[in-house]
Design a protein around this motif. Structure first.
Motif, PDB file in Angstrom:
ATOM      1  N   MET B   1       0.846  -1.186   0.000  1.00 22.67           N
ATOM      2  CA  MET B   1       0.000   0.000   0.000  1.00 22.67           C
ATOM      3  C   MET B   1       0.884   1.238   0.000  1.00 22.67           C
ATOM      4  N   ARG B   2       0.654   2.071  -0.957  1.00 23.89           N
ATOM      5  CA  ARG B   2       1.442   3.297  -1.020  1.00 23.89           C
ATOM      6  C   ARG B   2       0.637   4.343  -1.773  1.00 23.89           C
ATOM      7  N   PRO B   3       0.978   5.568  -1.531  1.00 20.75           N
ATOM      8  CA  PRO B   3       0.311   6.612  -2.314  1.00 20.75           C
ATOM      9  C   PRO B   3       0.727   6.515  -3.769  1.00 20.75           C
ATOM     10  N   PHE B  37      -6.124   8.401  -2.336  1.00 19.65           N
ATOM     11  CA  PHE B  37      -5.993   7.226  -3.180  1.00 19.65           C
ATOM     12  C   PHE B  37      -4.761   6.446  -2.755  1.00 19.65           C
ATOM     13  N   ARG B  38      -4.925   5.175  -2.677  1.00 21.43           N
ATOM     14  CA  ARG B  38      -3.800   4.341  -2.300  1.00 21.43           C
ATOM     15  C   ARG B  38      -3.662   3.197  -3.301  1.00 21.43           C
ATOM     16  N   VAL B  44      -6.086   0.639  -7.251  1.00 16.86           N
ATOM     17  CA  VAL B  44      -6.183   1.946  -6.617  1.00 16.86           C
ATOM     18  C   VAL B  44      -7.422   1.970  -5.738  1.00 16.86           C
ATOM     19  N   TYR B  45      -7.191   2.320  -4.504  1.00 20.16           N
ATOM     20  CA  TYR B  45      -8.294   2.358  -3.568  1.00 20.16           C
ATOM     21  C   TYR B  45      -8.548   3.785  -3.122  1.00 20.16           C
ATOM     22  N   TYR B  46      -9.779   4.047  -2.982  1.00 20.11           N
ATOM     23  CA  TYR B  46     -10.200   5.364  -2.517  1.00 20.11           C
ATOM     24  C   TYR B  46     -10.545   5.203  -1.055  1.00 20.11           C
ATOM     25  N   VAL B  47      -9.741   5.788  -0.224  1.00 16.34           N
ATOM     26  CA  VAL B  47      -9.810   5.469   1.192  1.00 16.34           C
ATOM     27  C   VAL B  47     -10.007   6.737   2.000  1.00 16.34           C
ATOM     28  N   SER B  48     -10.792   6.613   3.006  1.00 14.39           N
ATOM     29  CA  SER B  48     -10.884   7.725   3.936  1.00 14.39           C
ATOM     30  C   SER B  48      -9.689   7.652   4.870  1.00 14.39           C
ATOM     31  N   GLU B  49      -9.392   8.769   5.418  1.00 10.52           N
ATOM     32  CA  GLU B  49      -8.223   8.858   6.277  1.00 10.52           C
ATOM     33  C   GLU B  49      -8.328   7.875   7.431  1.00 10.52           C
ATOM     34  N   LYS B  50      -9.505   7.764   7.918  1.00 13.88           N
ATOM     35  CA  LYS B  50      -9.722   6.919   9.081  1.00 13.88           C
ATOM     36  C   LYS B  50      -9.388   5.470   8.753  1.00 13.88           C
ATOM     37  N   ILE B  51      -9.959   5.027   7.668  1.00 13.76           N
ATOM     38  CA  ILE B  51      -9.724   3.641   7.284  1.00 13.76           C
ATOM     39  C   ILE B  51      -8.263   3.436   6.917  1.00 13.76           C
ATOM     40  N   LEU B  54      -6.439   2.692   9.963  1.00 18.74           N
ATOM     41  CA  LEU B  54      -6.709   1.329  10.426  1.00 18.74           C
ATOM     42  C   LEU B  54      -5.962   0.313   9.572  1.00 18.74           C
ATOM     43  N   ALA B  55      -5.985   0.570   8.302  1.00 20.73           N
ATOM     44  CA  ALA B  55      -5.361  -0.386   7.386  1.00 20.73           C
ATOM     45  C   ALA B  55      -3.854  -0.408   7.541  1.00 20.73           C
ATOM     46  N   ALA B  56      -3.325   0.661   8.076  1.00 19.44           N
ATOM     47  CA  ALA B  56      -1.873   0.709   8.248  1.00 19.44           C
ATOM     48  C   ALA B  56      -1.392  -0.354   9.218  1.00 19.44           C
ATOM     49  N   ASN B  57      -2.297  -0.886  10.008  1.00 25.93           N
ATOM     50  CA  ASN B  57      -1.916  -1.900  10.975  1.00 25.93           C
ATOM     51  C   ASN B  57      -1.787  -3.284  10.358  1.00 25.93           C
ATOM     52  N   ILE B  58      -2.178  -3.395   9.156  1.00 26.83           N
ATOM     53  CA  ILE B  58      -2.165  -4.725   8.521  1.00 26.83           C
ATOM     54  C   ILE B  58      -1.018  -4.771   7.528  1.00 26.83           C
ATOM     55  N   SER B  59      -0.304  -5.860   7.600  1.00 22.68           N
ATOM     56  CA  SER B  59       0.844  -5.968   6.711  1.00 22.68           C
ATOM     57  C   SER B  59       0.389  -6.032   5.260  1.00 22.68           C
ATOM     58  N   GLY B  60       1.259  -5.585   4.429  1.00 29.26           N
ATOM     59  CA  GLY B  60       0.882  -5.427   3.029  1.00 29.26           C
ATOM     60  C   GLY B  60       0.479  -6.723   2.367  1.00 29.26           C
ATOM     61  N   ASP B  61       1.166  -7.797   2.720  1.00 30.02           N
ATOM     62  CA  ASP B  61       0.861  -9.041   2.024  1.00 30.02           C
ATOM     63  C   ASP B  61      -0.438  -9.653   2.505  1.00 30.02           C
TER      64      ASP B  61
END
Lengths: 1168, 180
Positions: B1-3, B37-38, B44-51, B54-61
């Protein structure tokens, strides 16, 4: 009696089986003469008679017949009940009778018609017959309506149905078809028949009949005609191509026209970009088309150069028809090229369009005289412009086509260069394939062809990738690296080629050129600068080769320098040999190959050598910007590729003067590119020359300064003279550099297009990275600075710590120091430390209370994160003063921590930045202004605020009250009207109103909150917030009162309002009162105005409040006058009611009017 | 996940702008929160800041998806819109095409829209303009590209393709495995 008798036929049924004819005759003879009796017996299957009946012919009178019927009917006779009826005439009789009648009729008609016939003369007879009757004596002839006689023809069609063609006797042809068994009576249908034509002689053959409906060119009509142009046209083309014996050529031909079409419009970027994917063939079979393209290029060049009308015509057709001719033309060209190689002087005119090598030769030839070159340039220019010099004037369109083609070809070349960049191998392969084909055609070098074929095969896999890449015009860094990896292979292949060519060198038809080559090589080897024209020529021809060679050498130097030099030389020979053999095209291609390889090398080197190349790149980029504003040079590699593709076109189509400069720098920066441009006949000679010069100059200077070369190139864009001097040094350098390791670097500096772009990118990245680093450094510095600033405090204190004299200072100091330990540890330690720190404890007791207070206060050192860390550190060492920690120890850590903090902060900032970036991109895409978006955002925010539910009880919603203030402002109009109305009213009432209000205020002030509640209803319902304001304001006013003036409630009220509206501002009552005084005196009407103003603009509150105060002063009543108590309600109600009513009415009217007008306007606008 | 990189952003925005034009701004700059967008797994995902947090806690794989998938980048780095973006784009669509009930099913099975199935079309739709396809009941059905301009649509014969199929809500069933 007998006359009455008629022969009748009687049916007698129900006879017994035993009855005989005689019996019947006897029985009926009573009534008349029985002439004939016929008994018929019907039998069933077994032969048993079921029915017996008889027909009797009897000659009988009517009366007798009736008697007979009545007597015999239904009588039983010999075992049967008789039934007698009159039967129909026997058919035999009838037949006979009819014949007789017919004969009689015939005779009659003949008799009657004879007169007519005689009159008519022509006709055999004319029957006055009912339509449909047969013509007697003629089978299948019927009388039709209107008395015409028609034949009936019976024909069988495929479905075994009858088709009857009826032909009228008179000429007109009638065609009618009938199906099935139904008899077609033409007489009944003759009206349906149509006259087709009078003349059979003029009848159109069926094949010429119109079988299609003619329509426009629109697809519908075409479809109706069965032409599905869109769908079927490409296959047709393919088929035709296949027809051509050189399928590959045809294949290439196909993409070309499309490209030309694509380019015919003004060549916007998009089209160009689209163009690449638009070639399905190229995508599918990238290899062949590329090679073909090149060939076509060459062909076109040649044709254009030769200016043979025949060729041009073929060119003009530009389509499938021309393909064969093109083939021929190409062959001719090949011959031509060979010929031109032989007779170089003759090829002068031809050369310009032919290709670069010739130009080079000519240039070299005309080194002594620059004028020739100039003229040459002019010619080239003309050629580029697609105008006819020789006055062929065959078709300007043709010429244009040629020009376009040229351009397209050039473009393709550029594309190829891009391809090269992306995958040099592929490019090379294409070229190789070209070589192969040409070789085969010329049939001189078969070995070469074979070898090339093998190479092409080896490269085939990569070619596909290249095509795709070219299509997408995206060359990524990864690919680039891959290319880099491939470089070695490429060079090897080149070397092989060189060997092969070398072996074939002996074959060349041109001994002279060969000799020149050899001599040039010798010169090179010996580092002697040949000034002879021929040598120059050869060198020029070789020039790019040389570069390549140097590059190769350089690369070899990376691996093995020396052993490959021989190969390189061989390569040169080979290339040259090829060129001689196959005319200049092959040479050019070989040159291109060299260029490709050189490009590769350059790429490699450019990667290695950052600084000089980067400088050159930077230069190049701005130049490019100047040339094409569309292109943003510093974008991703992908973009960079696109610009590359587009650039050449831009140059061509944009002013050529620009082109010169732009190209020359670009050329200088892109060493490989220059050769390409040189090779391309499309470009102006001047430009070429400039490019060459620049390239040479660049080569020269590349060792020293890359930047300088760019300048040189710009300067020498038109100067051919530059070429010569530069040229020779270059050669020398080449020679020298062959052994030098430095040379590669210099050569590297001239990167090709892709290299340039990448370099630009890289440079940009580097620059950005540098900037980032600098920034980071600055930040660090700042951090350090801050940290030091923090440090400054404590260190200063420390020295004091040792001083014994001042107790207080020591105390504070001590405490500060001790607290460090205290926070971490226990008071005991602190005590100890203090004891250690302070020699004289006498002052301890005095400072104790303070100390205690300070003890729990965090020291400045320990404030914040850094402080915490420091504290932790300190705690590690306990309270030992020797290990007292201060922020100096923390410096690094604190930085980190700050960075952490920064990171946390930056998370949001990053998001914001990202958003901003995105917005920027959006704007760039949408081509709208930045400010627009910002304003939009703000608008959106405002809107959003509007949605918030206002809760007056919440203090944080106070800022929304501003808007509420707007309402009174909005009521300005109201107020004005009110005022107008009020003016009509006695002014006194208003004054009274104000006075009363002031009194009320007093009441409120005196009576506390209850009065306030009372007041609430008076306040405009709209201004609910005013309530709060009142509440808050009341005490203020109360405080003011003692200060001096009596003051009216109105005054305070207005102030309150103001406070509400502008929470920040606090208006001093005294001040306002003072200001207001003079104004109020003027007149009561002014007062009104003022009051209104107060309502309207809160800013003028001060003034407003003053008059009220003044009134209180001036008037008879002091504000505390009790007589006025409670009267306010009365007055106010009256005045306000009147004014409000009128105002409301007016506003309503106004509103209605406004709406009406609005609607009308809308209506007016809509239809438009 | 990256910008997204600038290039990617550009490509994606260009695509989206084909459908919603300048309304794209509203997607980027939302008043009701920060959305971004991430890129994850080329999607490409359209994500709210909040989510996003939250998603940052999950490893990329391990992360399958986050927010709303707008589309994916192809290997050639083109952006392909997914049907999942429909909910966000449909309200902002500038050019719309309504298809008749009879043609709905055909479209939802992934076929192009023929003129016979064309119920309504926004005027001034140019050729190759991105359009959002609606049913006659104004239910967004998917994305398309106008094969013909509005003017051409009138002239063309009934079996001619009017809208090229890009994505439709039938993909929720048909391409369930690829829609994340």
């Amino acid at each position: 009696m007998k006359a009455n008798r008629e022969t009748k036929r009687l049916f007698v049924g129900g006879l017994g089986q035993s009855i005989s004819e005689v019996d019947l005759q006897n029985q009926f003879s009573r009534f008349g003469e029985v002439s004939d009796v016929e008994i018929i017996t019907r039998k069933d299957d077994q032969g048993n008679p079921q029915k017996v009946f008889a027909y009797i012919n009897i000659r009988v009178a009517e009366s007798d017949l009736r008697k007979c019927m009545s007597v015999l009917n239904n009588t039983k006779w010999k075992g049967g009940t008789l039934q007698i009826q009159i039967a129909k005439e026997s058919f035999l009789h009838r037949l006979a009778r009819e014949r007789e009648e017919a004969q009689a009729n015939n005779e009659k008609s003949v008799m009657s018609n004879t007169n007519l016939l005689e009159k008519m003369g022509m006709m055999d007879f004319h029957m006055k017959a009912v339509p449909g009757t047969e013509v007697p004596g003629h089978k299948n002839w019927v009388v039709s309506k209107f008395g015409r006689i028609l034949p009936v023809l019976h024909l069988k069609n495929q479905h075994k149905r009858k088709i009857s063609f009826v032909f009228l006797k008179p000429r007109p042809l009638f065609c009618s078809l009938t199906y099935g068994n139904i008899k077609y009576d033409p007489s009944k249908y003759c009206h349906n028949l149509k006259k087709i034509g009078e003349d059979f002689t003029n009848a159109i053959p069926i094949s010429n009949l119109t079988w299609e409906l003619e329509g426009g060119n629109d697809p519908m009509s075409k479809k109706r005609q069965g032409k599905f142009a869109d769908i079927f046209s490409p296959p047709k083309k393919i088929i035709k191509m296949q027809k051509n014996q050189s399928s590959s050529l045809s294949l290439t031909m196909r993409p070309r026209p499309s490209r030309v079409k694509m380019e015919t419009p003004h060549f916007p970027q998009q089209q160009i970009t689209q163009e690449m994917p638009s070639d399905p063939v190229t995508l599918k079979s990238p290899r062949v088309p590329d090679s073909e393209r090149q060939k076509l290029k060459s062909v076109f060049f040649q044709t254009s150069g030769l200016e043979n009308t025949g060729n041009k015509n073929s060119m003009s057709k530009n389509d499938i028809d021309s393909e064969d001719e093109l083939m021929i033309a190409r062959e001719e060209n090949l011959e031509r090229t060979t010929w031109s190689s032989i007779n170089e002087y003759d090829s002068f005119e031809i050369v310009r369009d032919d290709f670069k090598s010739d130009v080079h030769k000519l240039c070299s030839l005309t080194d002594l005289g620059n004028k020739n070159n100039v003229s040459f340039d002019s010619e080239d220019n003309v050629g580029d412009d697609s105008d006819d010099d020789s006055g062929d004037a065959d078709d300007t369109a043709v010429n244009k086509n040629v020009g376009k083609i040229k351009k397209s070809t050039e473009f393709s070349q550029m594309e190829k260069s891009v391809c090269k960049k992306s995958s040099p191998k592929n490019r090379k392969k294409c070229e190789l394939s070209d070589h192969c084909t040409k070789v085969q055609k010329s049939k001189t070098n078969e070995e070469l062809a074979i070898s090339h074929g093998g190479k092409s095969l080896s490269n085939s896999s990569s070619s596909e990738d290249a095509a795709s890449q070219s299509e997408s015009a995206e060359s990524e860094v990864g690919d680039y690296n891959a290319m880099m990896d491939n470089c070695l292979q490429v060079t090897l292949s080149l070397a092989d080629l060189g060997h092969l060519a070398g072996s074939d060198l002996k074959a060349p038809k041109d001994p002279e050129s060969h000799g020149w080559e050899t001599t040039s090589q010798c010169d090179r080897a010996s580092k002697s600068h040949g000034t002879s024209v021929g040598r120059h020529r050869s060198r020029q021809c070789i020039y790019p080769e040389e570069i390549v060679a140097s590059l190769l050498e350089e690369e070899n130097a990376l691996g093995k320098q020396k052993p490959k030099e021989n190969n390189l030389k061989l390569k040169f020979q080979a290339f040259r040999g090829v060129g001689c053999l196959y005319g200049k095209q092959p040479v050019r291609k070989s040159l291109e190959e060299n260029i490709a390889s050189s490009n590769v090398h350059k790429n490699e080197h450019s990667l290695k050598l950052e600084d000089p190349t980067s400088m050159s790149m930077e230069k190049g980029c701005p130049n490019r910007n100047g040339s094409s504003s569309k292109l943003t040079p510093f974008q991703g590699s992908k973009k960079a590729d696109d610009p590359n593709c587009i650039q050449p076109q831009n140059r061509q189509f944009t002013c050529k003067t620009q082109n010169h400069k732009v190209r020359s720098p670009s050329g200088s920066e892109e060493g490989s590119r220059n050769p390409i441009s040189n090779l391309l006949p499309l470009k102006d000679n001047a430009v070429r020359l400039g490019a060459e010069t620049s390239g040479r100059g660049f080569d020269e200077d590349s060792g020293h300064e890359t930047t300088k070369t760019g300048e040189d190139s710009e300067k020498s864009s038109d100067l051919t003279s530059h070429v010569v001097p530069e040229y020779s040094p270059e050669v020398s350098r080449m020679n020298t550099h062959g052994s030098k390791p430095d040379f590669p670097l210099s050569l590297n500096s001239p990167p090709d297009v892709s290299a340039k772009d990448k370099h630009a990118e890289d440079n940009q990245k580097r620059l950005s990275a540098l900037e980032a680093r600098q920034k980071a450094k600055e930040i660090q510095k700042k951090l350090v600075h801050n940290a030091l600033a923090n440090l400054d405090g404590p260190p200063e204190d420390k020295p004091t710590h040792i001083i014994f004299g001042s107790d207080s200072e020591i105390e504070t100091e001590e405490t500060s120091i001790l607290e460090q330990s205290q926070l971490g540890e226990k008071p005991i330690k602190e005590f100890l430390s203090r004891a250690s720190g302070i020699l004289f404890g006498s002052s301890e007791e005095e400072s104790d209370p303070e100390e205690d207070r300070n003890r729990f206060r965090i020291k400045p050192q320990f404030e914040g994160r850094a402080g915490q860390k420091l504290m932790n550190l300190q705690s590690r060492f306990g309270t030992d003063d020797r290990f007292r920690m201060d922020s100096r120890f923390l410096e690094s850590d604190s930085e980190e921590e700050r960075e952490e903090v920064n990171e946390k902060k930056t998370e949001k900032e990053e998001l914001a930045a990202e958003k901003l970036k995105a917005l920027n991109i959006v704007q760039s895409i949408l081509q709208t202004n930045l400010s627009n978006s910002a304003s939009k955002g703000s608008v959106a925010a405002k809107k959003f605020k509007d949605i918030i539910h206002y809760d007056p009880t919440r203090h944080d919603h106070a800022n929304y009250e501003k808007k509420r203030d707007d309402k009174p402002k909005e009521s300005k109009a109201k107020r004005k009207k009110k005022r107008e109305e009020a003016e009509k009213l006695p002014t006194v009432s208003k004054e009274m109103y104000y006075n009363i209000t002031t009194d009320l205020k007093e009441i409120f002030q005196t009576t506390k909150d209850n009065s306030e509640q009372k007041d609430v209803p008076h306040v405009d319902c709209e201004e609910e917030k005013a309530k709060e304001g009142h509440v808050s304001a009341a005490p203020v006013t109360g405080a003011e009162q003692p200060s001096g003036f009596t003051f009216s409630f109105f005054d305070s009220d207005t102030k309150d309002v103001k406070e509400e509206t502008y929470a920040v501002e606090i208006v001093k009552s005294g001040k306002t009162a003072w200001h207001v005084a003079p104004r109020f005196q003027d007149s009561s009407s002014e007062e009104e105005d003022v009051t209104e103003e107060t309502d309207d603009r809160k800013s003028s509150l001060g003034e407003v409040s003053l008059p009220a105060k003044e009134t209180t002063r001036f008037f008879f009543f002091s504000n505390s006058d009790e007589r006025l108590l409670g009267s306010d309600l009365f007055w106010r109600g009256m005045g306000s009611n009147i004014s409000r009513n009128s105002w409301e009415a007016r506003t309503n009217n106004l509103r209605m009017d406004c709406r009406k007008k609005h609607k009308d306007a809308k209506r007016r606008v809509k239809p438009k | 996940m990256r910008p997204l990189t600038e290039e990617e952003t550009r490509v994606m925005f260009e695509k989206i702008a084909k459908y919603i034009g300048e309304n794209l701004q509203l997607l980027v700059d939302r008043p009701d929160g920060t959305y971004c967008f991430r890129l994850h797994n080329d999607r490409v995902y359209y994500v709210s800041e909040k989510i996003l947090k939250l998603a940052a806690n999950i490893s990329g794989d391990k992360l399958v998806s986050l927010g709303t998938c707008f589309g994916k980048f192809t290997k050639t780095h083109k952006f392909r819109l997914h049907i999942t973006a429909l909910d966000y784009l449909a309200p902002y669509a500038k050019y719309k095409v309504w298809i008749k009930p009879g043609a709905e099913q055909s479209f939802l099975y992934g076929n192009h829209v023929l003129k016979s199935g064309l119920g309504r079309i926004t005027e001034n739709t140019s050729q190759y303009q991105g359009v959002v396809v609606y049913s006659m009941a104004d239910i967004p059905l998917g994305f398309g590209v106008a094969a013909k301009s509005t003017q051409d649509c009138r002239r063309v014969d009934p079996m001619a393709i009017v809208v090229f199929h890009q994505a439709d809500i039938g993909e929720y069933v048909r391409h369930e495995e690829t829609l994340t």
